[in-house]
Design an enzyme around this catalytic site. Structure first.
Site, mmCIF file in Angstrom:
data_model
loop_
_atom_site.group_PDB
_atom_site.id
_atom_site.type_symbol
_atom_site.label_atom_id
_atom_site.label_comp_id
_atom_site.label_asym_id
_atom_site.label_seq_id
_atom_site.Cartn_x
_atom_site.Cartn_y
_atom_site.Cartn_z
ATOM 1 N N GLU A 27 48.956 46.332 -65.420
ATOM 2 C CA GLU A 27 48.280 47.552 -65.842
ATOM 3 C C GLU A 27 47.564 48.200 -64.664
ATOM 4 O O GLU A 27 47.039 47.520 -63.782
ATOM 5 C CB GLU A 27 47.253 47.238 -66.932
ATOM 6 C CG GLU A 27 47.919 46.805 -68.211
ATOM 7 C CD GLU A 27 46.931 46.514 -69.321
ATOM 8 O OE1 GLU A 27 47.382 46.223 -70.424
ATOM 9 O OE2 GLU A 27 45.714 46.572 -69.080
ATOM 10 N N CYS A 40 42.537 52.320 -60.234
ATOM 11 C CA CYS A 40 42.227 50.888 -60.312
ATOM 12 C C CYS A 40 43.566 50.161 -60.363
ATOM 13 O O CYS A 40 44.347 50.352 -61.305
ATOM 14 C CB CYS A 40 41.392 50.633 -61.565
ATOM 15 S SG CYS A 40 41.054 48.892 -61.869
ATOM 16 N N CYS A 47 45.908 36.274 -64.255
ATOM 17 C CA CYS A 47 44.868 35.834 -63.321
ATOM 18 C C CYS A 47 44.566 34.366 -63.576
ATOM 19 O O CYS A 47 44.532 33.920 -64.722
ATOM 20 C CB CYS A 47 43.596 36.662 -63.500
ATOM 21 S SG CYS A 47 42.317 36.261 -62.287
ATOM 22 N N CYS A 51 37.819 33.833 -66.152
ATOM 23 C CA CYS A 51 36.443 34.233 -66.492
ATOM 24 C C CYS A 51 36.351 34.362 -68.018
ATOM 25 O O CYS A 51 37.242 34.930 -68.652
ATOM 26 C CB CYS A 51 36.081 35.548 -65.805
ATOM 27 S SG CYS A 51 36.197 35.434 -64.005
ATOM 28 N N CYS A 54 36.779 37.808 -70.004
ATOM 29 C CA CYS A 54 37.780 38.756 -69.505
ATOM 30 C C CYS A 54 39.112 38.638 -70.239
ATOM 31 O O CYS A 54 39.655 37.535 -70.399
ATOM 32 C CB CYS A 54 37.982 38.521 -68.014
ATOM 33 S SG CYS A 54 39.324 39.502 -67.317
ATOM 34 N N GLY A 92 43.942 40.370 -62.004
ATOM 35 C CA GLY A 92 44.043 39.434 -60.896
ATOM 36 C C GLY A 92 42.807 39.386 -60.021
ATOM 37 O O GLY A 92 41.927 40.241 -60.083
ATOM 38 N N CYS A 263 36.659 48.003 -67.985
ATOM 39 C CA CYS A 263 36.603 46.733 -67.260
ATOM 40 C C CYS A 263 36.661 45.539 -68.202
ATOM 41 O O CYS A 263 36.010 45.524 -69.225
ATOM 42 C CB CYS A 263 35.295 46.658 -66.484
ATOM 43 S SG CYS A 263 35.156 47.960 -65.300
HETATM 44 S S1 SF4 Z 1 40.765 39.573 -63.691
HETATM 45 FE FE1 SF4 Z 1 38.745 39.356 -62.668
HETATM 46 S S2 SF4 Z 1 37.261 39.036 -64.344
HETATM 47 FE FE2 SF4 Z 1 39.334 38.674 -65.176
HETATM 48 S S3 SF4 Z 1 39.680 36.441 -65.035
HETATM 49 FE FE3 SF4 Z 1 40.505 37.398 -63.168
HETATM 50 S S4 SF4 Z 1 38.833 37.340 -61.660
HETATM 51 FE FE4 SF4 Z 1 37.912 36.978 -63.698
#
Ligand code: SF4
Length: 275
Positions: A27, A40, A47, A51, A54, A92, A263
């Protein structure tokens, strides 16, 4: 590469589902402000950082993007609107794909973007932060999200490997200036990291960094996760503690929430990813 899908939020933020040559998808988002158009971009499919708040972290990691795939997002979106800024804050952890991200950053420079218009964001990989400061002159954003290791270990699992003292020492070594401060990203999670005490602790923690700009981001609730957005009063009280402590602090207007383009909301439904 192609634009497989596109959604425009009520505020004009555009979210793109970008199809890659191997069938995977990432995305990218175009965020319009008064005088700027910020792209962005994603640096990985999924990823590995997990987190806890997220949406992308829920997906797990599939693979790194090549520098061509990162630039490809810029060019596809640039065909729609002239882009003035690029932030590596999509899917990521950019510094987990260091070589390709730095190659893409250097390529962006040849496309007319100054160093000040390119920002690389990280949850904190100290040796790569130091290296980035030697290899480029781009802007650095550090996703803090908690003012102490105990809480950050829970929200950002990578903190168990790289505690705050090590990350902040690396940030301090990064070439910062008044015009190019360390951008601190802090997602406000109701009842988790948004108290008066957390704000005071954060103000104290960041004393060691010479130039700081703090972005507070009220959490965007994600399906499948229990985190909630604090009230506007709580967010304002948090901000006021930081301002009283001398920090330039803004509460980031959440753009694109109705299209999941804000975000922490960058994820693709699992069935759409060819992982
Ligand atoms: S995209 Fe950013 S906030 Fe989401 S899990 Fe990965 S490092 Fe963490």
């Amino acid at each position: 590469m192609n634009i497989a899908d596109q959604i425009t939020a009520a505020d004009g933020t555009e979210k793109f589902l970008i199809g890659l040559a191997d069938g995977k998808k990432v995305e990218s988002v175009l965020i319009k402000h008064k005088r700027t158009v910020c792209a962005c971009v994603s640096s990985q499919v999924g990823c590995a950082m997990k987190c806890s708040f997220c949406a992308t972290g829920l997906m797990g990691f599939s693979r790194n993007l090549t520098s061509e795939e990162i630039i490809g997002q810029f060019e596809l979106m640039g065909g729609i609107k002239r882009i003035t800024n690029v932030v590596f804050m999509g899917m990521g952890e950019p510094l987990h794909n260091y070589e390709n991200v730095v190659a893409a950053v250097n390529e962006l420079r040849t496309k007319g973007l100054s160093w000040q218009k390119i920002t690389v964001s990280t949850v904190g990989i100290p040796d790569k932060i130091r290296q980035l400061g030697k290899d480029t002159q781009c802007q650095l954003a550090f996703s803090l999200h908690a003012p102490n290791d105990e809480l950050r270990n829970k929200l950002v699992p990578l903190n168990n490997r790289y505690p705050l003292v090590e990350i902040l020492a690396a940030c301090k070594a990064f070439p910062l200036s008044r015009k190019g401060p360390l951008m601190i990203e802090y997602v406000l999670l109701a009842g988790v990291n948004d108290s008066f005490e957390h704000a005071k602790e954060m103000a104290q923690l960041l004393r060691q960094i010479p130039f700081v700009l703090i972005n507070l981001i009220p959490c965007n609730p994600v399906a499948g996760l229990s985190f909630q957005r604090p009230s506007p009063e709580t967010a304002l009280a948090f901000k006021n503690v930081l301002i009283a402590a001398g920090y330039k602090t803004i509460i980031r207007t959440t753009k694109g929430q109705d299209s999941d383009a804000a975000c922490g909301m960058l994820s693709i439904k699992k069935q759409e990813i060819n992982v």
